[in-house]
Scaffold this motif. Structure first.
Motif, PDB file in Angstrom:
ATOM      1  N   GLY A 110       0.799  -1.220   0.000  1.00  0.00           N
ATOM      2  CA  GLY A 110       0.000   0.000   0.000  1.00  0.00           C
ATOM      3  C   GLY A 110       0.832   1.270   0.000  1.00  0.00           C
ATOM      4  N   VAL A 111       1.844   1.328  -0.871  1.00  0.00           N
ATOM      5  CA  VAL A 111       2.691   2.517  -0.971  1.00  0.00           C
ATOM      6  C   VAL A 111       2.081   3.458  -2.007  1.00  0.00           C
ATOM      7  CG1 VAL A 111       4.989   3.374  -1.537  1.00  0.00           C
ATOM      8  CG2 VAL A 111       4.728   1.225  -0.289  1.00  0.00           C
ATOM      9  N   PHE A 112       2.014   4.749  -1.661  1.00  0.00           N
ATOM     10  CA  PHE A 112       1.361   5.731  -2.517  1.00  0.00           C
ATOM     11  C   PHE A 112       2.399   6.617  -3.218  1.00  0.00           C
ATOM     12  CE2 PHE A 112      -1.511   4.706   0.983  1.00  0.00           C
ATOM     13  CZ  PHE A 112      -2.607   4.257   0.280  1.00  0.00           C
ATOM     14  N   ASP A 113       1.969   7.270  -4.266  1.00  0.00           N
ATOM     15  CA  ASP A 113       2.845   8.141  -5.051  1.00  0.00           C
ATOM     16  C   ASP A 113       3.052   9.446  -4.286  1.00  0.00           C
ATOM     17  OD1 ASP A 113       4.335   9.350  -6.961  1.00  0.00           O
ATOM     18  OD2 ASP A 113       2.739   9.575  -8.431  1.00  0.00           O
ATOM     19  N   ASP A 114       3.955   9.387  -3.316  1.00  0.00           N
ATOM     20  CA  ASP A 114       4.228  10.528  -2.449  1.00  0.00           C
ATOM     21  C   ASP A 114       5.643  10.368  -1.916  1.00  0.00           C
ATOM     22  OD1 ASP A 114       3.914  12.813  -0.881  1.00  0.00           O
ATOM     23  OD2 ASP A 114       1.842  12.305  -0.362  1.00  0.00           O
ATOM     24  N   THR A 115       6.028  11.199  -0.963  1.00  0.00           N
ATOM     25  CA  THR A 115       7.367  11.103  -0.403  1.00  0.00           C
ATOM     26  C   THR A 115       7.449   9.953   0.599  1.00  0.00           C
ATOM     27  OG1 THR A 115       6.887  12.591   1.433  1.00  0.00           O
ATOM     28  CG2 THR A 115       7.647  13.589  -0.639  1.00  0.00           C
ATOM     29  N   ILE A 116       8.681   9.599   0.958  1.00  0.00           N
ATOM     30  CA  ILE A 116       8.884   8.558   1.959  1.00  0.00           C
ATOM     31  C   ILE A 116       8.281   9.002   3.293  1.00  0.00           C
ATOM     32  CG2 ILE A 116      10.666   7.409   3.346  1.00  0.00           C
ATOM     33  CD1 ILE A 116      12.373   7.254   0.823  1.00  0.00           C
ATOM     34  N   HIS A 117       8.516  10.251   3.660  1.00  0.00           N
ATOM     35  CA  HIS A 117       7.950  10.748   4.920  1.00  0.00           C
ATOM     36  C   HIS A 117       6.425  10.631   4.923  1.00  0.00           C
ATOM     37  CE1 HIS A 117       7.670  13.500   8.475  1.00  0.00           C
ATOM     38  NE2 HIS A 117       6.493  13.751   7.925  1.00  0.00           N
ATOM     39  N   ALA A 118       5.797  11.090   3.852  1.00  0.00           N
ATOM     40  CA  ALA A 118       4.333  11.057   3.794  1.00  0.00           C
ATOM     41  C   ALA A 118       3.810   9.626   3.848  1.00  0.00           C
ATOM     42  CB  ALA A 118       3.839  11.762   2.534  1.00  0.00           C
ATOM     43  N   ASN A 119       4.517   8.681   3.233  1.00  0.00           N
ATOM     44  CA  ASN A 119       4.072   7.293   3.254  1.00  0.00           C
ATOM     45  C   ASN A 119       4.190   6.683   4.642  1.00  0.00           C
ATOM     46  OD1 ASN A 119       3.248   5.730   0.652  1.00  0.00           O
ATOM     47  ND2 ASN A 119       4.759   7.227  -0.047  1.00  0.00           N
ATOM     48  N   ILE A 120       5.271   6.969   5.340  1.00  0.00           N
ATOM     49  CA  ILE A 120       5.417   6.425   6.696  1.00  0.00           C
ATOM     50  C   ILE A 120       4.414   7.080   7.636  1.00  0.00           C
ATOM     51  CG2 ILE A 120       6.979   6.241   8.684  1.00  0.00           C
ATOM     52  CD1 ILE A 120       9.295   6.012   6.729  1.00  0.00           C
ATOM     53  N   ALA A 121       4.176   8.375   7.454  1.00  0.00           N
ATOM     54  CA  ALA A 121       3.254   9.111   8.334  1.00  0.00           C
ATOM     55  C   ALA A 121       1.809   8.980   7.898  1.00  0.00           C
ATOM     56  CB  ALA A 121       3.655  10.587   8.364  1.00  0.00           C
ATOM     57  N   TYR A 122       1.529   8.132   6.905  1.00  0.00           N
ATOM     58  CA  TYR A 122       0.155   7.969   6.416  1.00  0.00           C
ATOM     59  C   TYR A 122      -0.733   7.485   7.573  1.00  0.00           C
ATOM     60  CZ  TYR A 122      -3.596   6.776   3.169  1.00  0.00           C
ATOM     61  OH  TYR A 122      -4.792   6.722   2.510  1.00  0.00           O
ATOM     62  N   GLY A 123      -1.806   8.200   7.840  1.00  0.00           N
ATOM     63  CA  GLY A 123      -2.665   7.879   8.981  1.00  0.00           C
ATOM     64  C   GLY A 123      -2.261   8.622  10.226  1.00  0.00           C
ATOM     65  N   CYS A 124      -1.062   9.190  10.231  1.00  0.00           N
ATOM     66  CA  CYS A 124      -0.582  10.018  11.352  1.00  0.00           C
ATOM     67  C   CYS A 124      -0.019  11.311  10.762  1.00  0.00           C
ATOM     68  CB  CYS A 124       0.482   9.288  12.163  1.00  0.00           C
ATOM     69  SG  CYS A 124      -0.007   7.679  12.794  1.00  0.00           S
ATOM     70  N   PRO A 125      -0.847  12.120  10.120  1.00  0.00           N
ATOM     71  CA  PRO A 125      -0.339  13.269   9.358  1.00  0.00           C
ATOM     72  C   PRO A 125       0.411  14.289  10.197  1.00  0.00           C
ATOM     73  CG  PRO A 125      -2.733  13.378   9.613  1.00  0.00           C
ATOM     74  CD  PRO A 125      -2.320  12.021  10.073  1.00  0.00           C
ATOM     75  N   GLY A 126       0.181  14.287  11.504  1.00  0.00           N
ATOM     76  CA  GLY A 126       0.876  15.257  12.358  1.00  0.00           C
ATOM     77  C   GLY A 126       2.181  14.745  12.909  1.00  0.00           C
ATOM     78  N   ALA A 127       2.617  13.579  12.465  1.00  0.00           N
ATOM     79  CA  ALA A 127       3.843  12.981  13.002  1.00  0.00           C
ATOM     80  C   ALA A 127       5.057  13.838  12.674  1.00  0.00           C
ATOM     81  CB  ALA A 127       4.027  11.575  12.444  1.00  0.00           C
ATOM     82  N   SER A 128       5.937  13.984  13.653  1.00  0.00           N
ATOM     83  CA  SER A 128       7.151  14.770  13.455  1.00  0.00           C
ATOM     84  C   SER A 128       8.166  13.986  12.642  1.00  0.00           C
ATOM     85  CB  SER A 128       7.750  15.149  14.812  1.00  0.00           C
ATOM     86  OG  SER A 128       8.219  13.982  15.477  1.00  0.00           O
ATOM     87  N   ARG A 129       9.174  14.692  12.127  1.00  0.00           N
ATOM     88  CA  ARG A 129      10.221  14.027  11.374  1.00  0.00           C
ATOM     89  C   ARG A 129      10.996  13.056  12.270  1.00  0.00           C
ATOM     90  NH1 ARG A 129      12.805  14.958   6.495  1.00  0.00           N
ATOM     91  NH2 ARG A 129      10.693  15.462   5.874  1.00  0.00           N
ATOM     92  N   ASP A 130      11.185  13.441  13.544  1.00  0.00           N
ATOM     93  CA  ASP A 130      11.903  12.553  14.466  1.00  0.00           C
ATOM     94  C   ASP A 130      11.138  11.252  14.682  1.00  0.00           C
ATOM     95  OD1 ASP A 130      14.003  14.284  14.769  1.00  0.00           O
ATOM     96  OD2 ASP A 130      13.214  15.222  16.605  1.00  0.00           O
ATOM     97  N   ALA A 131       9.801  11.343  14.826  1.00  0.00           N
ATOM     98  CA  ALA A 131       9.007  10.135  15.018  1.00  0.00           C
ATOM     99  C   ALA A 131       9.060   9.243  13.784  1.00  0.00           C
ATOM    100  CB  ALA A 131       7.555  10.514  15.336  1.00  0.00           C
ATOM    101  N   VAL A 132       9.044   9.858  12.602  1.00  0.00           N
ATOM    102  CA  VAL A 132       9.140   9.097  11.362  1.00  0.00           C
ATOM    103  C   VAL A 132      10.513   8.445  11.253  1.00  0.00           C
ATOM    104  CG1 VAL A 132       9.203   9.307   8.842  1.00  0.00           C
ATOM    105  CG2 VAL A 132       7.400  10.459  10.140  1.00  0.00           C
TER     106      VAL A 132
END
Length: 580
Positions: A428-450
């Protein structure tokens, strides 16, 4: 294809939406249509008076200048009115269709898996795009012009009957000849449109499947046959489109002929003095001008009637999608599920896909909170289906499923899925950045959490090697990543979500053995305190599970620890020995 009454109800529903959203624009359309109609009538009356004065040789130079100025003024009125009515309804209609399109998209995203799995996704997308375009074209240049033309035509007809009703009556009887053939053309156009729509949907679906499976096409050297098949589909689409164009084109010569008959009747009857003492020259010229204008209107109306049958079907399909209610719905008294301990209970659960055979039969099991449970069995035993029932992607046909003693059909879908994470073979990988894909469902996640989630999934070294790091776009479906990288990205997403119930459906199947052991070691630690269900064909990954459930043909046939199941010398022992 909806019948006329059903189609009118659909258009009425759409115009009710337009009225709610754009009342001001509709009022501008009414005003613009009034200006066009008034300008047309004034020009026709002006022409009558100019000719009568000219024949009477009683017109002065000043009067001619005044009449010429009036002609310019009336033309300006028509131009301003035409612009206002066209732009107002076009914008209002586009916004209403956009709202309908948004409803369709929301319904599709919220639709049940069973509904979506029964349809080809690329086919649905192609159909929605084509149907939206048909309805938009009908609303803007279509219905906007139709409404204006109808009002103008009725006003002209009224003026002509007011000036000379007998001449008008005999002339317009000729136009009545066009009603039946135009209606028949509309039916033929609807049939061609249905065929064209079906061919477009099939072609889009096939092309989508080919692009998704392009490696298989190339591996089996099927480029030639697939190109031939695609060309054949395009030929069918072209032929269907040509048939539709042919029907549309037939309306033009038909209305030309009918208009010519009506004009001939006007000339003969007017010239022969049939209407009493005979019409004056101005009346005859104005009548001819008005009749020509009406003929042009009827020609446009005929084309619009043919096009409307296409738009009727398109609007019906759009409303059908927008009105499709999901079967998996919340109960009226559903409550939020608090963060659970993770106890899962299946009570005599039966389930089957559609009208097919049962996938699960009489399934009863109890999973204690925080346990790691392995689900094993031959292909088709029902392992993935069992996982899919927990977040309510499907509902059981019989029995019930409980989390911490709460029937999951009694809680809100959002709260249930908030506490459940599923990682499957489909990353279920989407056409977006790596950060956005990992944070999918958690849009407010910080870069450190990702970053922490990526590190846990053994992705951080790979991401650090990329020029744009976490801002690297991965392409459609993660095309710029390897299968193992896509799988680890999905695992990082699950780690970031931090749900108390973790469902792993062959989640490490795409990893090499070294990476799998490293990721598995992390997952064992991450799963502590979480209820974890693991579907695995490689049994060593569930060897240390607290409980192993063995499914066979949808039934729970064995359960216990690894050692206990080996001692039984049953299905599990056979599967284990086969992998040694």
């Amino acid at each position: 294809m909806p019948d006329t009454r059903a189609a009118m109800r659909l258009w009425g529903r759409l115009f009710a939406d337009i009225w709610q959203q754009s009342r001001g624009r509709l009022l501008v359309w009414v005003l613009g249509t009034g200006l066009v109609t008034a300008g047309t009538l004034a020009q026709t009356e002006l022409l009558k008076r100019v000719v009568d004065r000219a024949f009477a040789a009683s017109v002065s130079g000043g009067e001619l200048a005044l009449l010429a100025g009036a002609a310019v003024l009336f033309a300006a009125l028509r131009g301003v009115g035409g612009y206002g009515q066209m732009i107002s309804l076009s914008v209002a209609g586009t916004r209403a269709v956009s709202t309908l399109q948004k409803q369709v998209v929301a319904r599709l995203i919220g639709a049940d898996l069973a509904y979506l799995q029964a349809r080809v996704s690329t086919g649905i997308v192609a159909q929605v795009q084509r149907d939206t375009l048909l309805v938009q074209n009908m609303l803007g240049p279509g219905l906007g012009a139709v409404g204006r033309d109808l009002v103008t035509m009725l006003a002209l007809v009224g003026w002509m009957f007011w000036v000379d009703w007998r001449l008008s009556l005999m002339t317009f009887l000729a136009l009545a000849l066009g009603a039946l053939p135009i209606r028949q053309l509309g039916r033929r156009a609807a049939a061609h449109s249905a065929t064209l729509n079906a061919e477009i949907v099939r072609m889009a679906a096939r092309l989508g499947q080919l692009l998704q499976g392009i490696r298989q096409v190339k591996t089996y050297r099927m480029e030639g046959p697939e190109v031939a098949r695609a060309w054949a589909a395009m030929d069918r689409t072209t032929n269907a489109y040509a048939g539709e164009i042919h029907v549309h084109a037939l309306s033009t010569p038909l209305m030309e002929l009918i208009g010519g008959i009506g004009l001939a009747a006007l000339i003969l009857l007017g010239g022969a003095g049939l209407s009493g003492a005979g019409p004056g020259a101005g009346t005859l010229v104005a009548f001819t001008s008005g009749f020509v204008a009406i003929s042009l209107v009827l020609r446009r109306l005929a084309a619009a009637m043919v096009a409307r049958r296409n738009a009727d079907a398109a609007l019906a399909r759009l409303f059908d999608l927008a009105d499709t209610a999901p079967v998996i719905a919340e109960a009226a008294d559903a409550v939020d599920l608090p963060r659970p301990q993770g106890a899962i209970c299946f009570e005599r659960v039966d389930f089957g896909y559609g009208d097919g055979p049962a996938t699960l039969t009489g399934l009863s099991l109890d999973i204690p909170p925080g346990a790691k449970v392995g689900l094993v069995g031959r292909s088709g035993a029902g392992k993935s289906t069992l996982l899919n029932l927990i977040p309510r992607f499907h509902d059981p046909d019989a029995g019930r499923i409980l989390i911490d003693g709460q029937d999951i059909r009694g809680v809100t879908l959002s709260s249930l899925r908030q506490h459940v994470t599923l990682v499957s073979q489909e990353s279920g990988v989407f056409d977006d950045t790596i950060h956005a894909n990992i944070a999918y469902g958690c849009p407010g996640a910080s870069r450190d959490a990702v970053r922490m989630a990526a590190h846990a999934a053994l992705l951080d070294e790979f991401i650090a090697s990329l020029p744009d790091g976490y801002d690297t776009a991965v392409g459609e479906g993660g095309a710029r990543l390897s299968g193992g990288q896509r799988q680890r990205l999905a695992l990082a997403r699950a780690i970031l979500k931090d749900a108390p119930i973790l469902l792993l459906d062959e989640a490490t199947a795409s990893l090499d053995s070294l990476t799998e052991r490293a990721v598995q070691g992390f997952l064992d630690g991450f799963a502590q305190g979480r209820t974890t269900l693991v579907v695995a064909h490689r049994l060593h990954s569930v060897k240390d599970a607290d409980l192993i459930l063995v499914l066979d043909q949808g039934r729970l046939v064995e359960q216990g620890t690894h050692d206990a199941l080996l001692a039984k010398q049953g299905i599990y022992a056979t599967l284990w020995q086969g992998q040694q």
